[in-house]
Design a protein around this motif. Sequence first.
Motif, short mmCIF file in Angstrom:
data_model
loop_
_atom_site.label_atom_id
_atom_site.label_comp_id
_atom_site.label_asym_id
_atom_site.label_seq_id
_atom_site.Cartn_x
_atom_site.Cartn_y
_atom_site.Cartn_z
N LEU A 1 -12.39 49.43 20.13
CA LEU A 1 -13.77 49.95 19.54
C LEU A 1 -13.56 50.70 18.60
CD1 LEU A 1 -14.40 52.66 22.89
CD2 LEU A 1 -15.70 50.32 22.31
N ILE B 1 -14.32 44.53 26.77
CA ILE B 1 -14.81 45.17 25.60
C ILE B 1 -15.39 43.58 25.24
CG2 ILE B 1 -14.73 46.95 23.97
CD1 ILE B 1 -13.74 48.43 25.43
N TYR B 2 -14.04 42.83 24.82
CA TYR B 2 -14.78 42.05 23.77
C TYR B 2 -15.55 41.10 24.32
CZ TYR B 2 -10.64 42.14 20.44
OH TYR B 2 -9.72 42.39 19.15
N PHE C 1 -14.33 36.20 16.33
CA PHE C 1 -13.70 35.01 17.33
C PHE C 1 -12.88 34.58 17.82
CE2 PHE C 1 -18.27 32.84 16.84
CZ PHE C 1 -18.99 33.89 17.82
N LYS D 1 -18.91 46.29 12.57
CA LYS D 1 -19.99 47.45 12.36
C LYS D 1 -20.52 47.43 10.64
CE LYS D 1 -21.79 46.96 16.90
NZ LYS D 1 -22.04 47.31 18.41
N TYR E 1 -18.29 41.87 26.26
CA TYR E 1 -19.43 42.68 26.02
C TYR E 1 -19.83 42.17 24.69
CZ TYR E 1 -18.82 43.76 31.45
OH TYR E 1 -18.74 43.43 32.80
N GLU E 2 -19.45 42.78 23.41
CA GLU E 2 -19.46 42.51 22.42
C GLU E 2 -19.35 41.92 21.95
OE1 GLU E 2 -20.46 45.67 21.37
OE2 GLU E 2 -20.51 44.43 19.79
N GLY E 3 -19.86 40.53 22.32
CA GLY E 3 -19.98 39.13 22.39
C GLY E 3 -18.54 38.14 21.54
N TYR E 4 -17.42 39.12 20.92
CA TYR E 4 -16.31 38.44 20.21
C TYR E 4 -15.93 36.90 20.97
CZ TYR E 4 -16.25 43.00 17.75
OH TYR E 4 -17.00 44.04 16.89
N VAL F 1 -14.82 46.87 17.07
CA VAL F 1 -15.95 47.07 17.35
C VAL F 1 -16.90 47.91 15.98
CG1 VAL F 1 -18.46 47.83 18.23
CG2 VAL F 1 -16.30 46.96 19.56
N PRO G 1 -14.58 33.16 11.98
CA PRO G 1 -14.46 34.48 11.97
C PRO G 1 -13.42 34.84 12.37
CG PRO G 1 -16.80 32.90 12.16
CD PRO G 1 -15.46 32.14 12.54
#
Lengths: 133, 329
Positions: free
Chosen positions: B96, B226-227, B49, B103, B229-232, B99, B46
Amino acid sequence: MKNHDDEVIISYFLKAGVLISVSFIIVGVIILFVKNGGDGFTLSQMSNYNYALAHGIDSKSVSLNKILSGLSAIDGLYFITVGLWVLIFTPITVVFIGWVSFLDDKNYLYVGMASIVLFNLFFAMLVVPRFLI
Amino acid sequence: MTLILIIVKFLTIIFGSIIAGFIGSLTGLGGGTVLVPVLTLFYGIPFIFAAGASLISTIATSAGSASAYTKKKIANIKIGIGLEIATTTGAIVGSLTLVFIDKQDLIWIVYVIFGLVLLFSLIPTIKKIGKEVPPEMKPDWSTKLFQLTGSYYDERLRKTIKYHGVRWWLGEIVMFFAGFVSGLLGIGSGALKVLGMDWAMNLPMKVTTTSSNFMIGITAATGSSIYWYEGYINLFIAAATAIGVLIGAFFGAKVLVKISNENIRWIFFAILSFLGFDMVFKGLHMINFIITFSLMIQFFISIIISIVLISILFYNSKRKEWSDKNEKS
Protein backbone atom coordinates in the motif's frame (compact mmCIF):
# COMPACT_ATOMS: atom_id res chain seq x y z
CA MET A 1 3.67 -31.08 13.65
CA LYS A 2 3.31 -34.65 14.87
CA ASN A 3 2.25 -36.15 11.62
CA HIS A 4 5.33 -35.84 9.44
CA ASP A 5 3.51 -36.83 6.26
CA ASP A 6 2.21 -33.25 6.18
CA GLU A 7 5.57 -32.11 4.92
CA VAL A 8 5.43 -34.57 2.05
CA ILE A 9 1.89 -33.47 1.16
CA ILE A 10 2.96 -29.82 1.24
CA SER A 11 5.88 -30.60 -1.02
CA TYR A 12 3.57 -32.26 -3.58
CA PHE A 13 1.11 -29.37 -3.45
CA LEU A 14 3.88 -26.85 -4.10
CA LYS A 15 5.27 -28.84 -6.98
CA ALA A 16 1.84 -29.42 -8.54
CA GLY A 17 0.92 -25.74 -8.18
CA VAL A 18 4.06 -24.59 -9.97
CA LEU A 19 3.64 -27.16 -12.76
CA ILE A 20 -0.01 -26.30 -13.39
CA SER A 21 0.72 -22.60 -13.30
CA VAL A 22 3.72 -22.75 -15.63
CA SER A 23 1.85 -24.91 -18.16
CA PHE A 24 -1.05 -22.44 -18.25
CA ILE A 25 1.43 -19.59 -18.73
CA ILE A 26 3.28 -21.36 -21.55
CA VAL A 27 0.03 -22.29 -23.35
CA GLY A 28 -1.17 -18.71 -22.89
CA VAL A 29 2.02 -17.25 -24.34
CA ILE A 30 1.82 -19.51 -27.39
CA ILE A 31 -1.83 -18.52 -28.02
CA LEU A 32 -0.89 -14.86 -27.48
CA PHE A 33 1.73 -15.04 -30.21
CA VAL A 34 -0.38 -17.10 -32.61
CA LYS A 35 -3.36 -14.75 -32.31
CA ASN A 36 -1.13 -11.65 -32.17
CA GLY A 37 -2.68 -10.36 -28.96
CA GLY A 38 -5.63 -10.93 -26.68
CA ASP A 39 -8.46 -9.24 -24.79
CA GLY A 40 -8.75 -6.58 -27.48
CA PHE A 41 -5.11 -5.52 -27.36
CA THR A 42 -2.45 -6.25 -29.96
CA LEU A 43 0.93 -7.70 -29.05
CA SER A 44 2.78 -4.55 -30.05
CA GLN A 45 0.61 -2.50 -27.68
CA MET A 46 1.30 -4.92 -24.82
CA SER A 47 5.03 -5.16 -25.36
CA ASN A 48 5.47 -1.37 -25.57
CA TYR A 49 5.84 -0.84 -21.82
CA ASN A 50 5.32 2.90 -21.70
CA TYR A 51 2.31 2.69 -24.00
CA ALA A 52 0.89 -0.11 -21.81
CA LEU A 53 1.54 1.97 -18.70
CA ALA A 54 -0.16 5.04 -20.12
CA HIS A 55 -3.16 3.16 -21.52
CA GLY A 56 -3.70 0.81 -18.59
CA ILE A 57 -2.91 -2.44 -20.40
CA ASP A 58 -2.09 -4.44 -17.27
CA SER A 59 -3.63 -6.71 -14.68
CA LYS A 60 -6.26 -4.08 -13.89
CA SER A 61 -7.72 -4.29 -17.37
CA VAL A 62 -8.08 -8.07 -17.17
CA SER A 63 -11.39 -8.73 -15.48
CA LEU A 64 -11.38 -11.82 -13.28
CA ASN A 65 -15.10 -12.26 -13.97
CA LYS A 66 -14.32 -12.92 -17.60
CA ILE A 67 -11.88 -15.77 -16.95
CA LEU A 68 -14.33 -18.50 -18.03
CA SER A 69 -15.48 -16.77 -21.18
CA GLY A 70 -11.86 -15.81 -21.89
CA LEU A 71 -10.72 -19.41 -21.59
CA SER A 72 -13.52 -20.74 -23.79
CA ALA A 73 -12.71 -18.10 -26.39
CA ILE A 74 -9.09 -19.37 -26.24
CA ASP A 75 -7.74 -15.97 -25.29
CA GLY A 76 -4.04 -16.19 -24.41
CA LEU A 77 -4.19 -13.40 -21.84
CA TYR A 78 -6.74 -15.30 -19.77
CA PHE A 79 -4.63 -18.45 -19.83
CA ILE A 80 -1.73 -16.43 -18.43
CA THR A 81 -4.12 -14.91 -15.88
CA VAL A 82 -5.19 -18.34 -14.66
CA GLY A 83 -1.55 -19.43 -14.50
CA LEU A 84 -0.57 -16.42 -12.37
CA TRP A 85 -3.52 -16.84 -10.00
CA VAL A 86 -2.76 -20.54 -9.54
CA LEU A 87 0.73 -19.34 -8.62
CA ILE A 88 -0.64 -16.88 -6.05
CA PHE A 89 -2.81 -19.58 -4.48
CA THR A 90 -0.05 -22.21 -4.33
CA PRO A 91 1.67 -20.96 -1.13
CA ILE A 92 -1.70 -20.32 0.50
CA THR A 93 -2.43 -24.05 0.41
CA VAL A 94 0.64 -24.55 2.62
CA VAL A 95 -0.89 -22.36 5.32
CA PHE A 96 -4.17 -24.18 4.92
CA ILE A 97 -2.58 -27.63 5.28
CA GLY A 98 -0.71 -26.32 8.31
CA TRP A 99 -3.98 -25.05 9.80
CA VAL A 100 -5.63 -28.47 9.39
CA SER A 101 -2.69 -30.32 10.88
CA PHE A 102 -2.49 -27.96 13.90
CA LEU A 103 -6.16 -28.63 14.49
CA ASP A 104 -5.40 -32.33 14.25
CA ASP A 105 -2.72 -31.96 16.92
CA LYS A 106 -5.11 -29.92 19.09
CA ASN A 107 -2.48 -27.17 19.03
CA TYR A 108 -4.99 -24.33 19.35
CA LEU A 109 -2.41 -21.56 19.76
CA TYR A 110 -1.09 -22.37 16.29
CA VAL A 111 -4.59 -22.87 14.87
CA GLY A 112 -5.20 -19.27 15.90
CA MET A 113 -1.90 -18.04 14.46
CA ALA A 114 -2.49 -19.81 11.12
CA SER A 115 -5.99 -18.28 11.08
CA ILE A 116 -4.50 -14.80 11.39
CA VAL A 117 -2.19 -15.53 8.45
CA LEU A 118 -5.12 -16.77 6.35
CA PHE A 119 -7.13 -13.72 7.37
CA ASN A 120 -4.29 -11.44 6.24
CA LEU A 121 -4.08 -13.23 2.90
CA PHE A 122 -7.78 -12.90 2.18
CA PHE A 123 -7.81 -9.37 3.53
CA ALA A 124 -5.20 -8.48 0.90
CA MET A 125 -7.21 -10.24 -1.81
CA LEU A 126 -10.77 -9.22 -1.05
CA VAL A 127 -10.88 -6.20 1.24
CA VAL A 128 -7.90 -4.03 0.28
CA PRO A 129 -8.79 -3.87 -3.48
CA ARG A 130 -12.17 -2.32 -2.65
CA PHE A 131 -10.45 0.64 -1.01
CA LEU A 132 -8.00 1.06 -3.85
CA ILE A 133 -10.46 1.46 -6.70
CA MET B 1 8.31 -8.45 -39.14
CA THR B 2 7.15 -6.69 -35.98
CA LEU B 3 5.93 -10.04 -34.65
CA ILE B 4 9.45 -11.41 -34.90
CA LEU B 5 10.76 -8.37 -33.06
CA ILE B 6 8.22 -8.90 -30.27
CA ILE B 7 9.15 -12.58 -30.02
CA VAL B 8 12.80 -11.55 -29.74
CA LYS B 9 11.84 -9.02 -27.06
CA PHE B 10 9.99 -11.73 -25.15
CA LEU B 11 12.93 -14.12 -25.40
CA THR B 12 15.39 -11.47 -24.19
CA ILE B 13 13.25 -10.92 -21.08
CA ILE B 14 13.28 -14.69 -20.49
CA PHE B 15 17.04 -14.65 -20.95
CA GLY B 16 17.49 -11.79 -18.46
CA SER B 17 15.23 -13.56 -15.98
CA ILE B 18 17.21 -16.79 -16.28
CA ILE B 19 20.38 -14.89 -15.36
CA ALA B 20 18.58 -13.10 -12.52
CA GLY B 21 17.20 -16.38 -11.16
CA PHE B 22 20.61 -18.02 -11.49
CA ILE B 23 22.52 -15.29 -9.62
CA GLY B 24 19.71 -14.94 -7.10
CA SER B 25 19.79 -18.59 -6.19
CA LEU B 26 23.62 -18.80 -6.12
CA THR B 27 23.93 -15.87 -3.73
CA GLY B 28 20.85 -16.83 -1.72
CA LEU B 29 19.19 -13.45 -2.22
CA GLY B 30 16.38 -14.71 -4.46
CA GLY B 31 15.48 -13.94 -8.06
CA GLY B 32 13.55 -10.73 -7.44
CA THR B 33 16.46 -8.83 -5.93
CA VAL B 34 18.38 -9.25 -9.18
CA LEU B 35 15.39 -9.16 -11.53
CA VAL B 36 14.01 -5.72 -10.62
CA PRO B 37 17.31 -3.87 -11.30
CA VAL B 38 17.88 -5.88 -14.49
CA LEU B 39 14.41 -5.07 -15.84
CA THR B 40 14.51 -1.38 -14.92
CA LEU B 41 18.14 -0.63 -15.77
CA PHE B 42 18.66 -2.72 -18.91
CA TYR B 43 15.19 -3.18 -20.38
CA GLY B 44 13.74 0.24 -19.62
CA ILE B 45 10.70 -1.31 -17.97
CA PRO B 46 8.81 1.06 -15.58
CA PHE B 47 9.47 0.26 -11.92
CA ILE B 48 5.95 -0.83 -11.05
CA PHE B 49 5.83 -3.36 -13.91
CA ALA B 50 9.26 -4.67 -12.90
CA ALA B 51 8.17 -5.00 -9.28
CA GLY B 52 4.92 -6.71 -10.25
CA ALA B 53 6.58 -9.22 -12.56
CA SER B 54 9.31 -9.85 -10.02
CA LEU B 55 7.05 -10.41 -7.01
CA ILE B 56 4.86 -12.93 -8.80
CA SER B 57 7.91 -14.76 -10.19
CA THR B 58 9.31 -14.95 -6.68
CA ILE B 59 6.37 -17.20 -5.75
CA ALA B 60 7.32 -19.65 -8.50
CA THR B 61 10.93 -20.00 -7.35
CA SER B 62 9.97 -20.08 -3.69
CA ALA B 63 7.42 -22.86 -4.24
CA GLY B 64 9.75 -24.75 -6.56
CA SER B 65 12.70 -24.84 -4.19
CA ALA B 66 10.58 -25.16 -1.03
CA SER B 67 9.01 -28.34 -2.38
CA ALA B 68 12.45 -29.93 -2.37
CA TYR B 69 13.39 -28.71 1.12
CA THR B 70 10.15 -29.48 2.96
CA LYS B 71 10.33 -33.04 1.73
CA LYS B 72 13.69 -33.43 3.44
CA LYS B 73 12.03 -32.09 6.61
CA ILE B 74 14.62 -29.40 7.23
CA ALA B 75 12.24 -26.44 6.95
CA ASN B 76 10.28 -25.76 10.12
CA ILE B 77 6.74 -25.17 8.93
CA LYS B 78 5.38 -24.41 12.37
CA ILE B 79 7.84 -21.60 13.14
CA GLY B 80 7.45 -20.36 9.58
CA ILE B 81 3.66 -20.04 9.73
CA GLY B 82 3.90 -18.34 13.14
CA LEU B 83 6.24 -15.71 11.71
CA GLU B 84 4.02 -15.24 8.66
CA ILE B 85 1.65 -13.19 10.83
CA ALA B 86 4.21 -10.40 10.76
CA THR B 87 5.39 -10.82 7.16
CA THR B 88 1.89 -10.83 5.65
CA THR B 89 0.92 -7.75 7.68
CA GLY B 90 4.15 -6.09 6.59
CA ALA B 91 3.49 -7.02 2.96
CA ILE B 92 0.06 -5.37 3.04
CA VAL B 93 1.48 -2.17 4.56
CA GLY B 94 4.46 -2.25 2.17
CA SER B 95 2.49 -2.68 -1.03
CA LEU B 96 0.00 0.00 0.00
CA THR B 97 2.98 2.30 0.63
CA LEU B 98 4.19 1.61 -2.91
CA VAL B 99 0.72 2.45 -4.24
CA PHE B 100 0.81 5.72 -2.29
CA ILE B 101 4.32 6.63 -3.46
CA ASP B 102 3.41 5.81 -7.07
CA LYS B 103 0.30 8.00 -6.95
CA GLN B 104 2.35 10.90 -5.56
CA ASP B 105 4.84 10.53 -8.44
CA LEU B 106 7.69 9.91 -6.02
CA ILE B 107 8.89 6.65 -7.57
CA TRP B 108 12.53 7.87 -7.42
CA ILE B 109 12.42 7.21 -3.66
CA VAL B 110 11.76 3.53 -4.32
CA TYR B 111 14.82 3.32 -6.60
CA VAL B 112 17.04 4.76 -3.88
CA ILE B 113 15.56 2.51 -1.18
CA PHE B 114 15.91 -0.49 -3.48
CA GLY B 115 19.59 0.23 -4.07
CA LEU B 116 20.28 0.70 -0.37
CA VAL B 117 18.39 -2.46 0.62
CA LEU B 118 20.33 -4.42 -2.00
CA LEU B 119 23.66 -3.09 -0.73
CA PHE B 120 22.86 -3.67 2.92
CA SER B 121 21.51 -7.18 2.37
CA LEU B 122 24.91 -8.07 0.89
CA ILE B 123 26.55 -7.63 4.29
CA PRO B 124 24.87 -10.54 6.16
CA THR B 125 25.08 -12.66 3.01
CA ILE B 126 28.84 -12.19 2.77
CA LYS B 127 29.35 -12.68 6.50
CA LYS B 128 27.37 -15.90 6.77
CA ILE B 129 29.64 -17.90 4.46
CA GLY B 130 30.95 -20.87 6.36
CA LYS B 131 28.95 -20.48 9.57
CA GLU B 132 26.53 -23.36 10.14
CA VAL B 133 25.52 -23.87 13.75
CA PRO B 134 24.61 -20.85 15.93
CA PRO B 135 26.14 -20.16 19.36
CA GLU B 136 24.31 -21.81 22.25
CA MET B 137 21.60 -19.66 23.87
CA LYS B 138 19.34 -20.48 26.79
CA PRO B 139 15.65 -21.07 25.99
CA ASP B 140 13.43 -18.17 27.11
CA TRP B 141 9.69 -17.89 27.78
CA SER B 142 8.82 -17.67 24.09
CA THR B 143 10.68 -20.92 23.34
CA LYS B 144 8.19 -22.85 25.43
CA LEU B 145 5.05 -20.87 24.70
CA PHE B 146 5.47 -20.88 20.91
CA GLN B 147 7.07 -24.37 20.77
CA LEU B 148 10.16 -23.14 18.95
CA THR B 149 11.92 -26.49 18.93
CA GLY B 150 12.76 -28.94 16.20
CA SER B 151 15.35 -31.24 14.73
CA TYR B 152 16.71 -32.15 11.33
CA TYR B 153 19.16 -34.62 9.87
CA ASP B 154 22.38 -33.02 8.69
CA GLU B 155 23.77 -34.93 5.72
CA ARG B 156 27.25 -33.50 5.93
CA LEU B 157 27.68 -34.00 9.70
CA ARG B 158 25.75 -37.29 9.53
CA LYS B 159 23.76 -36.75 12.69
CA THR B 160 20.40 -35.41 13.82
CA ILE B 161 20.68 -31.86 15.08
CA LYS B 162 18.25 -30.65 17.74
CA TYR B 163 17.69 -26.93 18.04
CA HIS B 164 15.51 -24.34 19.74
CA GLY B 165 14.67 -20.75 18.93
CA VAL B 166 14.59 -17.76 21.28
CA ARG B 167 13.25 -14.17 21.24
CA TRP B 168 10.14 -14.91 19.20
CA TRP B 169 8.97 -11.29 19.56
CA LEU B 170 12.18 -9.94 18.06
CA GLY B 171 11.80 -12.37 15.17
CA GLU B 172 8.28 -11.05 14.53
CA ILE B 173 9.53 -7.45 14.48
CA VAL B 174 12.27 -8.21 11.94
CA MET B 175 9.74 -10.22 9.91
CA PHE B 176 7.37 -7.26 9.75
CA PHE B 177 10.13 -5.25 8.08
CA ALA B 178 10.93 -8.16 5.79
CA GLY B 179 7.30 -8.21 4.69
CA PHE B 180 7.23 -4.43 4.33
CA VAL B 181 10.32 -4.44 2.09
CA SER B 182 8.85 -7.31 0.06
CA GLY B 183 5.62 -5.43 -0.62
CA LEU B 184 7.35 -2.10 -1.23
CA LEU B 185 10.04 -3.33 -3.63
CA GLY B 186 8.50 -6.42 -5.21
CA ILE B 187 11.18 -8.80 -3.96
CA GLY B 188 11.12 -11.85 -1.68
CA SER B 189 13.45 -10.17 0.85
CA GLY B 190 14.94 -13.52 1.78
CA ALA B 191 18.03 -11.86 3.27
CA LEU B 192 15.91 -10.02 5.86
CA LYS B 193 13.94 -13.16 6.67
CA VAL B 194 17.15 -15.08 7.23
CA LEU B 195 18.34 -12.24 9.47
CA GLY B 196 15.12 -12.51 11.50
CA MET B 197 15.50 -16.21 12.15
CA ASP B 198 19.29 -16.42 12.30
CA TRP B 199 20.21 -13.30 14.27
CA ALA B 200 17.01 -12.66 16.24
CA MET B 201 15.84 -16.20 16.99
CA ASN B 202 19.19 -17.99 16.90
CA LEU B 203 18.06 -20.83 14.64
CA PRO B 204 20.58 -22.91 12.63
CA MET B 205 21.42 -21.69 9.13
CA LYS B 206 19.93 -24.72 7.35
CA VAL B 207 16.57 -24.29 9.08
CA THR B 208 16.64 -20.55 8.49
CA THR B 209 17.31 -20.64 4.77
CA THR B 210 14.89 -23.46 4.00
CA SER B 211 12.08 -22.04 6.14
CA SER B 212 12.51 -18.57 4.69
CA ASN B 213 12.25 -20.16 1.26
CA PHE B 214 8.67 -21.27 1.71
CA MET B 215 7.77 -18.16 3.72
CA ILE B 216 8.81 -15.96 0.79
CA GLY B 217 6.00 -17.46 -1.31
CA ILE B 218 3.32 -16.68 1.26
CA THR B 219 4.54 -13.10 1.71
CA ALA B 220 4.79 -12.58 -2.04
CA ALA B 221 1.28 -13.97 -2.56
CA THR B 222 -0.09 -11.31 -0.20
CA GLY B 223 1.67 -8.47 -2.02
CA SER B 224 0.93 -9.89 -5.48
CA SER B 225 -2.82 -9.81 -5.03
CA ILE B 226 -2.70 -6.12 -4.09
CA TYR B 227 -0.35 -5.49 -7.04
CA TRP B 228 -2.78 -7.29 -9.30
CA TYR B 229 -5.74 -5.06 -8.51
CA GLU B 230 -3.57 -1.96 -8.74
CA GLY B 231 -2.54 -2.97 -12.27
CA TYR B 232 1.16 -3.42 -11.47
CA ILE B 233 1.36 -6.73 -13.29
CA ASN B 234 1.91 -6.56 -17.05
CA LEU B 235 1.01 -10.05 -18.24
CA PHE B 236 3.45 -9.96 -21.17
CA ILE B 237 6.40 -9.26 -18.85
CA ALA B 238 5.21 -11.43 -15.95
CA ALA B 239 4.76 -14.50 -18.17
CA ALA B 240 8.34 -14.18 -19.42
CA THR B 241 9.89 -13.58 -15.99
CA ALA B 242 7.96 -16.35 -14.23
CA ILE B 243 9.29 -18.91 -16.72
CA GLY B 244 12.80 -17.42 -16.87
CA VAL B 245 13.42 -17.03 -13.15
CA LEU B 246 12.19 -20.55 -12.51
CA ILE B 247 14.64 -21.99 -15.07
CA GLY B 248 17.47 -19.85 -13.71
CA ALA B 249 16.84 -20.81 -10.09
CA PHE B 250 16.70 -24.48 -11.07
CA PHE B 251 20.14 -24.36 -12.65
CA GLY B 252 21.46 -22.17 -9.86
CA ALA B 253 20.50 -24.78 -7.28
CA LYS B 254 22.16 -27.53 -9.36
CA VAL B 255 25.38 -25.55 -9.73
CA LEU B 256 25.40 -24.44 -6.09
CA VAL B 257 25.81 -28.02 -4.92
CA LYS B 258 28.83 -28.49 -7.18
CA ILE B 259 30.64 -25.25 -6.38
CA SER B 260 33.37 -26.07 -3.92
CA ASN B 261 35.25 -22.85 -4.40
CA GLU B 262 33.61 -20.03 -2.41
CA ASN B 263 35.66 -17.43 -4.28
CA ILE B 264 33.42 -17.66 -7.36
CA ARG B 265 30.57 -16.18 -5.36
CA TRP B 266 32.53 -12.95 -4.92
CA ILE B 267 32.07 -12.22 -8.62
CA PHE B 268 28.33 -12.32 -8.12
CA PHE B 269 28.56 -10.10 -5.06
CA ALA B 270 30.37 -7.57 -7.25
CA ILE B 271 27.56 -7.73 -9.83
CA LEU B 272 24.96 -7.26 -7.11
CA SER B 273 26.69 -4.26 -5.58
CA PHE B 274 26.97 -2.73 -9.06
CA LEU B 275 23.19 -3.13 -9.45
CA GLY B 276 22.66 -1.58 -6.02
CA PHE B 277 24.77 1.51 -6.73
CA ASP B 278 23.22 1.95 -10.14
CA MET B 279 19.69 1.83 -8.68
CA VAL B 280 20.59 4.58 -6.19
CA PHE B 281 22.10 6.70 -8.97
CA LYS B 282 19.09 6.18 -11.20
CA GLY B 283 16.75 7.30 -8.42
CA LEU B 284 18.84 10.41 -7.71
CA HIS B 285 19.10 11.09 -11.43
CA MET B 286 15.29 11.21 -11.70
CA ILE B 287 15.15 14.29 -9.47
CA ASN B 288 18.45 15.72 -10.73
CA PHE B 289 19.88 15.52 -7.24
CA ILE B 290 23.65 16.23 -7.30
CA ILE B 291 24.14 13.61 -9.98
CA THR B 292 23.08 14.96 -13.32
CA PHE B 293 25.45 13.13 -15.63
CA SER B 294 24.36 10.68 -18.29
CA LEU B 295 23.40 7.03 -17.94
CA MET B 296 26.68 5.81 -19.40
CA ILE B 297 28.75 7.67 -16.82
CA GLN B 298 26.46 6.38 -14.04
CA PHE B 299 27.17 2.89 -15.28
CA PHE B 300 30.94 3.36 -15.15
CA ILE B 301 30.91 5.02 -11.74
CA SER B 302 28.79 2.16 -10.33
CA ILE B 303 31.14 -0.41 -11.84
CA ILE B 304 34.24 1.27 -10.42
CA ILE B 305 32.75 1.75 -6.93
CA SER B 306 31.55 -1.84 -6.72
CA ILE B 307 34.86 -3.30 -7.93
CA VAL B 308 36.77 -1.28 -5.32
CA LEU B 309 34.30 -2.16 -2.56
CA ILE B 310 34.20 -5.88 -3.27
CA SER B 311 38.00 -6.05 -3.64
CA ILE B 312 38.40 -4.49 -0.18
CA LEU B 313 35.83 -6.88 1.35
CA PHE B 314 37.41 -9.84 -0.43
CA TYR B 315 40.89 -8.88 0.75
CA ASN B 316 39.59 -8.37 4.27
CA SER B 317 37.97 -11.80 4.51
CA LYS B 318 40.99 -13.53 2.96
CA ARG B 319 43.39 -11.77 5.31
CA LYS B 320 41.53 -13.23 8.27
CA GLU B 321 41.79 -16.71 6.77
CA TRP B 322 45.52 -16.31 6.13
CA SER B 323 46.26 -15.06 9.62
CA ASP B 324 44.23 -17.96 11.06
CA LYS B 325 46.31 -20.40 9.04
CA ASN B 326 49.57 -18.79 10.13
CA GLU B 327 48.60 -19.02 13.78
CA LYS B 328 47.81 -22.70 13.44
CA SER B 329 51.12 -23.50 11.74
